[in-house]
Design a protein around this motif. Sequence first.
Motif, mmCIF file in Angstrom:
data_model
loop_
_atom_site.group_PDB
_atom_site.id
_atom_site.type_symbol
_atom_site.label_atom_id
_atom_site.label_comp_id
_atom_site.label_asym_id
_atom_site.label_seq_id
_atom_site.Cartn_x
_atom_site.Cartn_y
_atom_site.Cartn_z
ATOM 1 N N ASP A 466 11.812 -2.992 4.449
ATOM 2 C CA ASP A 466 10.933 -1.877 4.121
ATOM 3 C C ASP A 466 11.661 -0.581 4.462
ATOM 4 O O ASP A 466 12.104 -0.408 5.602
ATOM 5 C CB ASP A 466 9.634 -1.986 4.930
ATOM 6 C CG ASP A 466 8.722 -0.800 4.655
ATOM 7 O OD1 ASP A 466 8.747 -0.316 3.516
ATOM 8 O OD2 ASP A 466 8.033 -0.379 5.607
ATOM 9 N N SER A 467 11.761 0.276 3.500
ATOM 10 C CA SER A 467 12.389 1.599 3.630
ATOM 11 C C SER A 467 13.679 1.543 4.455
ATOM 12 O O SER A 467 13.849 2.243 5.452
ATOM 13 C CB SER A 467 11.409 2.614 4.223
ATOM 14 O OG SER A 467 11.043 2.242 5.522
ATOM 15 N N THR A 548 19.961 4.941 6.945
ATOM 16 C CA THR A 548 19.182 4.155 7.899
ATOM 17 C C THR A 548 19.918 4.039 9.220
ATOM 18 O O THR A 548 19.321 4.190 10.291
ATOM 19 C CB THR A 548 18.927 2.745 7.326
ATOM 20 O OG1 THR A 548 18.548 2.876 5.976
ATOM 21 C CG2 THR A 548 17.864 2.036 8.101
#
Lengths: 668, 144
Positions: A466-467, A548
């Motif tokens: 997720d993301s 990220t």
Amino acid sequence: MGRSMLATTNTTARISPPAAVDGSVSTRLDRDENLCLRELPPRRMEHRFWKLLCCMIAAQASAALVVLVVLQLPWRTGHRHDPMHSFAQSLQSTLQDTQNLRVNPAARRALMHATGTDAIVYAAIVDARGDVLLESGATPIAHDALRALARHRPNHGSSLRIGLLPSRNQQIIRAPLAEEFETGSELILVAEELAAQRSVQDGFVAIVCGVFLALIVPFPFACRRFRQWTRGLHDVHAGVRCLALDKPLKPVVIKGDSEAAYLAIAFNDMASRLIAGKNELIDTNRRLEMRVAERTEELHIANEKLEKQNCKLEELTETALRFTDDVAHDFRTPLAVVMEFASIMSDGIGGTVTEEHEQFLRHIIHATSDLSRLVDDYLDSSKLRARTLRVDRRPHTVDEILDAIWPTLQSRAECRGITLARDVPPGIPRVFVDAQMIDRAIMNLAANAIKFSPEGCAVLLGASSDSGMVTISVKDQGPGMSEAECEQLFARFRQGSEGRRPDMKGFGLGLSIAQEMVRINLGSITVSSRPRQGSTFSFTLPSDRTETIVAMFMDRVLERADQRPIGFFRVRPTSPEISLDSIMDWLAATLYTEDVQIRGQDEDEVLLLGATTNAARWRDRLYAEAASYRSGAGHPFAGTLEFSDPITLDHDRVLEAVVARIGTRSPS
Amino acid sequence: MVASKSKPSSPDHPPMFSNKTVLLADDSDSLCKVLTPRLESLGLHVVKSHDAAHALFLIHKHMPDFAILDIVMPGGNGIAVLEMLRTDPRFARLPVAILTGMNDDRNRIRTEVLRAHYIIKCPTVWESLRKWFEECAGEMITSA
């Protein structure tokens, strides 16, 4: 010294009270009360002022009276001796037989009064035609003139003329005569006028003199009085100065009943209290200082003792930890031996094995492997404590990570009658982690799940994304935990391994190490559980996307209280024979666990991200480490690394800088 | 009576090596004893030693094709032995595995720099050794 002075001051204050006006002052002084607070008699100043004023007025009046008397006396008594008076009498007696001339007594009086001071009388005998036969000189030599006149008695037909000259002039003025009086009446009028003038003049002089005297006479008294007052005030001022400059203070002595005397008493009293208070304060201070010094000394000694004990304790702890580390290390060889013999037997190398024996051997193998994992956990926690754990983050797929531990987990689950399943949907991005660490984390979580699940249940290892973040979860169907227990579990994590409690047996080191491993890999671990519905432990990991990695790295850095700035720079080998892998291996062993290294896009440089207050010092440390490798084991790239200038940046600029170097995705 | 099952003392497939010698130096006699049948199962001739200096002597004497060295041994350090081997051109390319109970990064890096394999003594030690031998065998085939 302070004490004796205090005593003197007090005595003086008692000795020198002003003479009692009404007794109240002395009565008050006899009592040992606060003299400073004593009030002055009401309207005292006013009374004194009025008294003084009355005295002055009386003095003035009397002085004026005296002056008047003094000034008037010669006028009343002195005419008997006045030469003009004699002259007039002589003139009268001389001229008695002169027909034309009669001297009126009133005129004579007026004349005498008028000629007292400044008018000049002259006399002349003139004949019928008006010619001066004989004339006198000016007074005060009138006697001579009169005698001359007497010698020359005027003839018949001649007349006497008496005139007034306006001012005292020694010169005889003959003609024109200033004023001549034929008859006595005219003379009288003029004389009376003159007399009136003269009395006014005298009165004025008397008043002026009186006022002058009135001002002069009380002046010395007033001066004396003022001097008394001011001297008193001066003494008090000197006392205040002494007090202010901390000089030895003599008591102020002012006699009398004046305000200054009261002030002096009050001042002495105040000063004595002040000095007493000060001395007391000094005494107290000294005592306090001594006590503080004593306590400090005691504290110092206690501190030293404590430090020694602390040192000793630290040494002991260190020794104990080293001992347990050594013991743990020494466990490994026997464990490996047990394991190997068991598996050799199980493999049938030593001879035939019955089915039952093989099962026993498998139990031995699992127990040994459990024990071995405990040893590993212990040694890892020791390394985590010392922050010497090597972190080598690289991109890996989730399947790769699970494959590495799958056989071990599978065999363990089988042994306990548990179904092990995995659910990794396709399309899960690669994760940027140290594979061994994450293996350990999953292994520990899964081992716990297997241990707590009853036989016949399933343990599911799942993954989702997720993301940019990948979440790996370990789900069991065990007894589960209440919310409070879950919180407690994590509270204990925060406390670290010291907070281990016997009632949480089984979740000890393994869970704590799993959490730490996940943390080091920039992720975070959570648990969701309900009683009798099983637990799910899940943790996040950064995917292999630069954004990220940087974002999760920044989150980890900002969690820290000191919020250090970020250092960022590139490391590049200067010669082509140095492989980037060897640099990354070396960096993994050299960097702190928080620091992140990412392989550059062109495979020719490594980007370093680190939370540091001084990026330049960070770089210098790495240079020094590289140099030490060169001097030691001859590390192939030592001294041939090139570090870019460090950049200290905020999150956005770090991301920008990293993306500018390697794009949004790290190469494999 | 439980049904017994017999396993052959040698694997079904032919041994990985033939006419090859391995030197195994470890102060733990039991580990040597337990590893010997495993190594022999690969077709290797095993020369054992419990002492570093003795191991060096045996390497010069037997010229083994592989060497497995423990780090902490009486009479010396396994890494020191490795360093000495690497200075000798005859042993510069000798495949060496360092077997240790300590997972120490410094030793690991020194080992890797000296082109040796670092294996930790744990229950899966044989798995690791077997993998290493497989890699070595692969390399031998390619170089041959």
